[in-house]
Design a protein around this motif. Structure first.
Motif, mmCIF file in Angstrom:
data_model
loop_
_atom_site.group_PDB
_atom_site.id
_atom_site.type_symbol
_atom_site.label_atom_id
_atom_site.label_comp_id
_atom_site.label_asym_id
_atom_site.label_seq_id
_atom_site.Cartn_x
_atom_site.Cartn_y
_atom_site.Cartn_z
ATOM 1 N N PRO A 6 20.771 44.967 -52.572
ATOM 2 C CA PRO A 6 20.160 44.810 -53.897
ATOM 3 C C PRO A 6 18.865 44.016 -53.811
ATOM 4 O O PRO A 6 18.806 42.968 -53.170
ATOM 5 C CB PRO A 6 21.234 44.054 -54.695
ATOM 6 N N PRO A 7 17.801 44.505 -54.422
ATOM 7 C CA PRO A 7 16.529 43.776 -54.402
ATOM 8 C C PRO A 7 16.556 42.629 -55.402
ATOM 9 O O PRO A 7 17.501 42.498 -56.196
ATOM 10 C CB PRO A 7 15.522 44.841 -54.825
ATOM 11 N N GLN A 8 15.545 41.799 -55.369
ATOM 12 C CA GLN A 8 15.371 40.795 -56.419
ATOM 13 C C GLN A 8 14.777 41.417 -57.672
ATOM 14 O O GLN A 8 15.051 40.980 -58.790
ATOM 15 C CB GLN A 8 14.453 39.673 -55.919
ATOM 16 N N ILE A 9 13.950 42.457 -57.463
ATOM 17 C CA ILE A 9 13.236 43.101 -58.572
ATOM 18 C C ILE A 9 13.311 44.611 -58.395
ATOM 19 O O ILE A 9 13.092 45.133 -57.298
ATOM 20 C CB ILE A 9 11.760 42.642 -58.609
ATOM 21 N N LEU A 10 13.623 45.303 -59.490
ATOM 22 C CA LEU A 10 13.616 46.757 -59.516
ATOM 23 C C LEU A 10 12.616 47.197 -60.575
ATOM 24 O O LEU A 10 12.701 46.767 -61.730
ATOM 25 C CB LEU A 10 15.002 47.287 -59.871
ATOM 26 N N THR A 11 11.647 48.027 -60.194
ATOM 27 C CA THR A 11 10.684 48.531 -61.169
ATOM 28 C C THR A 11 10.892 50.028 -61.383
ATOM 29 O O THR A 11 11.151 50.764 -60.427
ATOM 30 C CB THR A 11 9.220 48.273 -60.756
ATOM 31 N N ILE A 12 10.764 50.439 -62.629
ATOM 32 C CA ILE A 12 10.899 51.842 -63.002
ATOM 33 C C ILE A 12 9.593 52.279 -63.662
ATOM 34 O O ILE A 12 9.127 51.647 -64.615
ATOM 35 C CB ILE A 12 12.080 52.037 -63.978
ATOM 36 N N THR A 13 9.008 53.335 -63.127
ATOM 37 C CA THR A 13 7.748 53.877 -63.654
ATOM 38 C C THR A 13 8.030 55.267 -64.198
ATOM 39 O O THR A 13 8.122 56.228 -63.427
ATOM 40 C CB THR A 13 6.676 53.940 -62.552
ATOM 41 N N PRO A 14 8.179 55.425 -65.514
ATOM 42 C CA PRO A 14 8.540 56.732 -66.058
ATOM 43 C C PRO A 14 7.455 57.791 -65.898
ATOM 44 O O PRO A 14 7.771 58.977 -65.866
ATOM 45 C CB PRO A 14 8.782 56.435 -67.546
#
Length: 337
Positions: A6-14
């Motif tokens: 698991p990362p510290q940060i997950l980014t989602i770019t729609p």
């Protein structure tokens, strides 16, 4: 398995894009202007956020719908795809939209021309939601909640229910430490109603709330349920509104350069600060310093090392707190890039 760890940060770019940055001294109307080769990079707000966070040493994973042919094209351009964040691409038949940043160095102005993108098949959103839940499940199982950033515009004709279902799944998941959303219009209002930290710019804030006074607009979004409203104000820094207090933060002077990636650097600072559980004032100071230093870089998705020197110059000012005013009906246009 989407996230092996698991990362510290997950980014989602729609709505990712091929970001093209062209720099010239001047751009006379109707003239032919010759420049060195432009910069071609895989972008979109969430991808830029991931690149900045990863460059600062944070374990980061980025997700976005990207076609195989687009990835093949980008491999011909060195450094076009950020290498430090882990990537999980959702396969899509849709081609990347294009964004063009036309920077005039003499006048220090940047004109943005952006395509809106193509409507994605419903199965793309199903796969993205499943991948997000998988990552959050792993975070919950290891007791290491992650900060989730959903950043940028949504493609045309994306059902609002698709967007709100994703907000609901993330915001209520025990694997989520915080949800940060950067967009405008109905998707921004919905994010507030799911308790997100939201980061509109001045234009997006007015578009969404109808308020031209940014303090009033920020307080209106707090009234819709936002955990915090961070308004990016260009060279005037930012406004940070919380249910208990509001502050402004800025540098004593503006910096010259290309502001294209400033908002994304700001969001990266918010994400990394919440991942660290840092004090709010530390998060806000870092957000201003990272955002300002991004001006000194020719493309989005990076910050200049001078941010550390800028950090100590950030000026914080308390704003008297007033109850959120009644908000005009929100505009319903899709959020801009």
């Amino acid at each position: 398995m989407v996230c092996s760890h698991p990362p510290q940060i997950l980014t989602i770019t729609p709505n990712p894009a091929l970001d093209v940055t062209l720099t010239t001294d001047t751009l006379p109307p109707g003239a032919t202007v010759r420049i060195p080769t432009g910069s071609y990079r895989l972008g979109g707000k969430g991808i830029n956020v991931a690149a900045v966070a990863a460059s600062a040493g944070y374990a980061t994973t980025m997700m976005a719908p990207v076609s195989a042919s687009a990835l093949d094209f980008l491999r011909h351009y060195p450094d076009s795809i950020p290498t430090q964040p882990a990537a999980h691409w959702i396969t899509t038949p849709c081609q990347l939209r294009h964004t063009y940043a036309l920077h005039q160095s003499v006048a220090n102005t940047t004109t943005m021309v952006t395509e809106t993108g193509s409507a994605q098949p419903s199965e793309v959103w199903t796969q993205l939601s499943e991948a997000t839940t998988d990552c959050l499940d792993q975070a919950a199982a290891t007791d290491h909640p992650i900060v989730v950033v959903i950043s940028g515009s949504w493609p045309p004709a994306t059902p609002l229910a698709t967007i709100t279902d994703l907000y609901q799944a993330v915001s209520t998941h025990p694997g989520c430490a915080a949800l940060i959303v950067d967009c405008a219009g109905e998707p921004l209002t919905a994010a507030c109603e799911h308790g997100a930290i939201v980061k509109p710019n001045l234009a997006e804030l007015t578009e969404t709330t109808g308020h031209t006074n940014p303090i009033d607009g920020a307080h209106a979004l707090l009234g819709r349920g936002a955990a915090a409203v961070i308004v990016s104000c260009g060279e005037d820094g930012l406004i940070a509104a919380y249910p208990s207090h509001t502050i402004t933060a800025k540098l004593p002077y503006p910096l010259d350069g290309n502001p294209t990636g400033c908002g994304d650097a700001l969001v990266a600072a918010l994400a990394t600060g919440h991942a660290d559980k840092a004090p709010l004032q530390t998060i806000i100071r870092t957000a201003v310093a990272w955002s300002a230093s991004a001006v000194l870089v020719a493309y989005a998705g990076a910050i200049d090392p001078q941010w550390e020197a800028l950090l100590h110059q950030v000026q914080l000012t308390a704003v008297p707190h007033t109850p959120p005013p009644a908000s005009p009906p929100p505009h319903t246009r899709a959020c801009p890039t």
